[in-house]
Write an enzyme that holds these catalytic residues in place. Sequence first.
Site, PDB file in Angstrom:
ATOM      1  N   TYR A 110       0.934  -1.283   0.142  1.00 54.32           N
ATOM      2  CA  TYR A 110       0.050  -0.031  -0.130  1.00 54.32           C
ATOM      3  C   TYR A 110       0.770   1.254   0.008  1.00 54.32           C
ATOM      4  O   TYR A 110       0.624   2.138  -0.672  1.00 54.32           O
ATOM      5  CB  TYR A 110      -0.997  -0.066   1.107  1.00 54.32           C
ATOM      6  N   LYS A 114       1.136   4.081  -2.973  1.00 48.99           N
ATOM      7  CA  LYS A 114       0.838   5.259  -2.770  1.00 48.99           C
ATOM      8  C   LYS A 114       1.955   6.407  -3.053  1.00 48.99           C
ATOM      9  O   LYS A 114       2.078   7.280  -3.547  1.00 48.99           O
ATOM     10  CB  LYS A 114       0.380   5.708  -1.429  1.00 48.99           C
TER      11      LYS A 114
HETATM   12  N1  NAP Z   1      -8.509   5.302   5.409  1.00 47.62           N
HETATM   13  C1  NAP Z   1      -7.351   5.522   6.148  1.00 47.62           C
HETATM   14  O1  NAP Z   1      -6.905   5.298   7.361  1.00 47.62           O
HETATM   15  C2  NAP Z   1      -6.422   6.423   5.296  1.00 47.62           C
HETATM   16  C3  NAP Z   1      -5.122   6.933   6.137  1.00 47.62           C
HETATM   17  C4  NAP Z   1      -4.130   7.496   5.298  1.00 47.62           C
HETATM   18  C5  NAP Z   1      -4.415   7.970   4.074  1.00 47.62           C
HETATM   19  N2  NAP Z   1      -5.623   7.807   3.319  1.00 47.62           N
HETATM   20  C6  NAP Z   1      -6.132   8.202   1.979  1.00 47.62           C
HETATM   21  O2  NAP Z   1      -7.184   8.981   1.920  1.00 47.62           O
HETATM   22  C7  NAP Z   1      -7.804   9.137   0.784  1.00 47.62           C
HETATM   23  C8  NAP Z   1      -9.222   8.713   1.092  1.00 47.62           C
HETATM   24  O3  NAP Z   1      -9.435   7.552   1.795  1.00 47.62           O
HETATM   25  P1  NAP Z   1     -10.745   6.785   2.165  1.00 47.62           P
HETATM   26  O4  NAP Z   1     -10.480   6.008   3.408  1.00 47.62           O
HETATM   27  O5  NAP Z   1     -11.737   7.904   2.420  1.00 47.62           O
HETATM   28  O6  NAP Z   1     -10.897   5.698   0.891  1.00 47.62           O
HETATM   29  P2  NAP Z   1     -12.290   4.720   0.870  1.00 47.62           P
HETATM   30  O7  NAP Z   1     -13.114   4.908   1.744  1.00 47.62           O
HETATM   31  O8  NAP Z   1     -11.568   3.560   0.648  1.00 47.62           O
HETATM   32  O9  NAP Z   1     -12.717   5.228  -0.684  1.00 47.62           O
HETATM   33  C9  NAP Z   1     -12.308   5.189  -1.688  1.00 47.62           C
HETATM   34  C10 NAP Z   1     -13.010   5.416  -2.831  1.00 47.62           C
HETATM   35  O10 NAP Z   1     -12.270   5.327  -4.009  1.00 47.62           O
HETATM   36  C11 NAP Z   1     -13.131   4.476  -4.998  1.00 47.62           C
HETATM   37  N3  NAP Z   1     -12.236   3.879  -6.009  1.00 47.62           N
HETATM   38  C12 NAP Z   1     -11.275   2.558  -5.753  1.00 47.62           C
HETATM   39  N4  NAP Z   1     -10.886   2.366  -6.823  1.00 47.62           N
HETATM   40  C13 NAP Z   1     -11.432   3.166  -7.849  1.00 47.62           C
HETATM   41  C14 NAP Z   1     -11.097   3.165  -9.040  1.00 47.62           C
HETATM   42  N5  NAP Z   1     -10.018   2.231  -9.738  1.00 47.62           N
HETATM   43  N6  NAP Z   1     -11.730   4.118  -9.860  1.00 47.62           N
HETATM   44  C15 NAP Z   1     -12.529   5.142  -9.356  1.00 47.62           C
HETATM   45  N7  NAP Z   1     -12.807   5.034  -8.090  1.00 47.62           N
HETATM   46  C16 NAP Z   1     -12.019   4.219  -7.124  1.00 47.62           C
HETATM   47  C17 NAP Z   1     -13.767   3.735  -4.353  1.00 47.62           C
HETATM   48  O11 NAP Z   1     -15.063   3.191  -4.890  1.00 47.62           O
HETATM   49  P3  NAP Z   1     -15.223   1.604  -4.812  1.00 47.62           P
HETATM   50  O12 NAP Z   1     -15.719   1.439  -3.187  1.00 47.62           O
HETATM   51  O13 NAP Z   1     -16.486   1.426  -5.793  1.00 47.62           O
HETATM   52  O14 NAP Z   1     -14.357   0.776  -5.196  1.00 47.62           O
HETATM   53  C18 NAP Z   1     -14.128   4.615  -3.002  1.00 47.62           C
HETATM   54  O15 NAP Z   1     -15.400   5.396  -3.364  1.00 47.62           O
HETATM   55  C19 NAP Z   1      -7.188   7.818  -0.010  1.00 47.62           C
HETATM   56  O16 NAP Z   1      -6.070   8.520  -0.865  1.00 47.62           O
HETATM   57  C20 NAP Z   1      -6.306   7.277   1.059  1.00 47.62           C
HETATM   58  O17 NAP Z   1      -4.950   6.467   0.387  1.00 47.62           O
HETATM   59  C21 NAP Z   1      -6.499   6.991   3.897  1.00 47.62           C
END
Ligand code: NAP
Length: 256
Positions: A110, A114
């Site tokens: 991951y 990223k």
């Molecule tokens: N969650 C954490 O703890 C965390 C920590 C550090 C950084 N981040 C970063 O913060 C950001 C937001 O995270 P989050 O937790 O809100 O993410 P999330 O809830 O997992 O949502 C990700 C979204 O991306 C969509 N997606 C995935 N693959 C795709 C594709 N190929 N084309 C178009 N859409 C796609 C997903 O749709 P589907 O569900 O339909 O696939 C989902 O709507 C990300 O960049 C993540 O890396 C998150």
Amino acid sequence: MLGYALQQVFPRADFFGHRDVEITNGGAVMKIVKRERPAVLINAAAYTDVDGCEENRNHAFAVNGYAPGYIANASSEVGAVLVHYSTDYIFDGTKQEFYEDDPPNPINVYGESKLLGESLIKENMQDYRIIRTSWLFGSHGKNFVDTILSLSHQMPEVRVVKDQIGKPTYTVDLAGATPDIISRAPGIYHITNDGSCSWYEFASAFIPNAIPCTTREFPRKAKRPSNSVLANTKIPPLRPWREAVREYIRTKRNVV
Ligand SMILES: NC(=O)c1ccc[n+]([C@@H]2O[C@H](COP(=O)([O-])OP(=O)(O)OC[C@H]3O[C@@H](n4cnc5c(N)ncnc54)[C@H](OP(=O)(O)O)[C@@H]3O)[C@@H](O)[C@H]2O)c1
């Protein structure tokens, strides 16, 4: 999860989900960006299943690595500012805290994927804001707070690791800080709620029956950095994570 919080902060913006665009398809990305011609493009899409990335390496690199490159290329083509979210997991955990310009060294797929996303954005455009964040919780997504609350009701004790330290971040606060970042200079920003803790301390803030354990006792597919505290040297700190988690839980109770 973050996308929903962003919709509250930018009520007049157009939002596109996975059904509207497949970001691993560079042609589809270019087409929609050229059609919409945004002044600011915010990408909150990612493959965020950290353990899943170990088994689906190609998919992780396609979504988290190459797709941000396509989005950057398209943003540059129409002159849009690109806001993109990255992660504490690009660091290896061997320091007390990590600054914006510290050298990355990811220890899981991951984090590697990223980091490739960050690099391709920097290669493809100038006017980017890469926001690294960590340990997100909020509504509309699978997150630690919801999982632990539900386990706490199902079992007498919930074992939670005490030897991984980081900074919990409420999606509402991260989304709320995003307009300020857009108004600032291009570059990398570290945005989290204020204060750090272990996952055990985090859980203990909102359940009474957390029991500390070690990472060794609780093995996962992906290695996690033992310390992924992001130091923010560029913007005023957000509120403390304890306040933020209290508010999130209050909001959940009101919804239930
Ligand atoms: N969650 C954490 O703890 C965390 C920590 C550090 C950084 N981040 C970063 O913060 C950001 C937001 O995270 P989050 O937790 O809100 O993410 P999330 O809830 O997992 O949502 C990700 C979204 O991306 C969509 N997606 C995935 N693959 C795709 C594709 N190929 N084309 C178009 N859409 C796609 C997903 O749709 P589907 O569900 O339909 O696939 C989902 O709507 C990300 O960049 C993540 O890396 C998150």
